[in-house]
Write a protein that holds these residues in place. Structure first.
Motif, short mmCIF file in Angstrom:
data_model
loop_
_atom_site.label_atom_id
_atom_site.label_comp_id
_atom_site.label_asym_id
_atom_site.label_seq_id
_atom_site.Cartn_x
_atom_site.Cartn_y
_atom_site.Cartn_z
N ALA A 197 0.69 -1.18 -0.07
CA ALA A 197 -0.07 -0.04 0.03
C ALA A 197 0.89 1.16 -0.03
N PRO A 198 0.55 2.20 -0.57
CA PRO A 198 1.38 3.65 -0.79
C PRO A 198 1.53 4.15 0.57
N LYS A 199 2.68 4.83 1.15
CA LYS A 199 2.92 5.47 2.12
C LYS A 199 1.94 6.69 2.31
N ARG A 200 1.69 7.15 3.64
CA ARG A 200 0.91 8.27 3.77
C ARG A 200 1.69 9.53 3.59
N GLY A 201 0.90 10.48 2.81
CA GLY A 201 1.50 11.84 2.70
C GLY A 201 2.39 11.89 1.42
N ARG A 202 2.28 10.90 0.88
CA ARG A 202 3.26 11.19 -0.58
C ARG A 202 2.58 12.02 -1.63
N GLY A 203 1.06 12.02 -1.31
CA GLY A 203 0.33 12.72 -2.44
C GLY A 203 0.94 14.48 -2.57
N TRP A 204 1.19 14.86 -1.28
CA TRP A 204 1.53 16.23 -1.22
C TRP A 204 2.89 16.34 -1.93
N ILE A 205 3.88 15.56 -2.03
CA ILE A 205 5.01 15.99 -2.84
C ILE A 205 4.38 15.99 -4.27
N ALA A 206 3.80 15.20 -4.99
CA ALA A 206 3.08 15.33 -6.42
C ALA A 206 2.45 16.80 -6.44
N ALA A 258 2.80 19.38 -4.65
CA ALA A 258 3.93 20.54 -4.71
C ALA A 258 4.68 20.70 -5.77
N TRP A 259 5.05 19.55 -6.66
CA TRP A 259 5.85 19.77 -7.88
C TRP A 259 4.93 20.38 -8.69
N ALA A 260 3.67 19.82 -8.93
CA ALA A 260 2.90 20.47 -10.06
C ALA A 260 2.48 21.99 -9.65
N ALA A 261 2.38 22.37 -8.54
CA ALA A 261 2.18 23.72 -8.09
C ALA A 261 3.33 24.48 -8.44
N LEU A 262 4.69 24.00 -8.25
CA LEU A 262 5.98 24.72 -8.74
C LEU A 262 5.87 24.87 -10.22
N ALA A 263 5.55 23.62 -10.94
CA ALA A 263 5.95 24.02 -12.40
C ALA A 263 4.70 24.82 -12.84
#
Length: 189
Positions: free
Chosen positions: A25-34, A36-41
């Motif tokens: 199962a995916p680790k909790r909190g990994r969605g924020w990293i994606a 953040a990268w999308a917002a920066l781009a």
């Protein structure tokens, strides 16, 4: 028919919970990293677009542009000649003085000062001297009803040493109406 023999691989324990190709199962909190990268781009793309538009419009000058390119992008404006209007006192005009302040007797004092400066001619000269409809006027304005009286309105502003002129039909009974505001300073003496 032959019976199939069972072994230890045929029964899976309930606590193993494997999915697909044995991914956990995916680790909790990994969605924020994606996110953040999308917002920066997105921010970088928007900033680059605004900068590009500013360069195209000419509001930002690039430091590496040559001097000849700068000269061609900004032509020097040609000054347009403004028609000169002769400023002259016309004592034959009926002039109304309105006090737009709380100072009592200011309209009469302004009228007396204008008479000393030559604003009382043969007829009619300084006419009505009274209070304006409001006593909180801050700027002195000289209104003239006809464009032919602009030079006399300019002369009135010069005589008052303050104010601006406006072509307006607001005072139809008087060719020139001076509304004295709180910015008016009476002359000394």
């Amino acid at each position: 028919m032959a019976t199939k023999s069972t072994d230890r691989f045929d029964s899976v324990p309930d606590d193993l919970l494997r999915n697909g190709a044995h991914r956990s199962a995916p680790k909790r909190g990994r969605g924020w990293i994606a996110f953040a990268w999308a917002a920066l781009a997105t921010g970088v793309l928007v900033a680059a677009g605004l900068f590009g538009l500013a360069v195209i419009r000419g509001t930002i000058e690039l430091p590496f542009a040559t001097a000849s390119a700068r000269a061609t992008t900004k032509p020097t404006p040609t000054p347009t000649p403004t028609p000169s209007i002769e400023v002259k006192i016309n004592p034959a005009l009926a002039i109304t003085i309105l006090n737009g302040t709380k100072t009592k007797g200011l309209a009469a004092a302004v009228g007396d000062n204008l008479v000393k400066q030559g604003w009382s001619g043969a007829a009619p000269g300084i006419g009505s001297r009274t209070n304006a409809g409001s006593s909180d006027i801050t700027k002195t304005v000289v209104y003239y009803a006809d464009a032919a009286n602009e030079s006399a309105a300019r002369a009135m502003v010069l005589s008052l040493k303050i104010g601006e002129i406006r072509l307006s039909p607001a005072f139809p009974g008087s060719p020139i109406t001076a509304v004295i505001g709180s910015d008016y300073v009476p002359p000394a003496g």
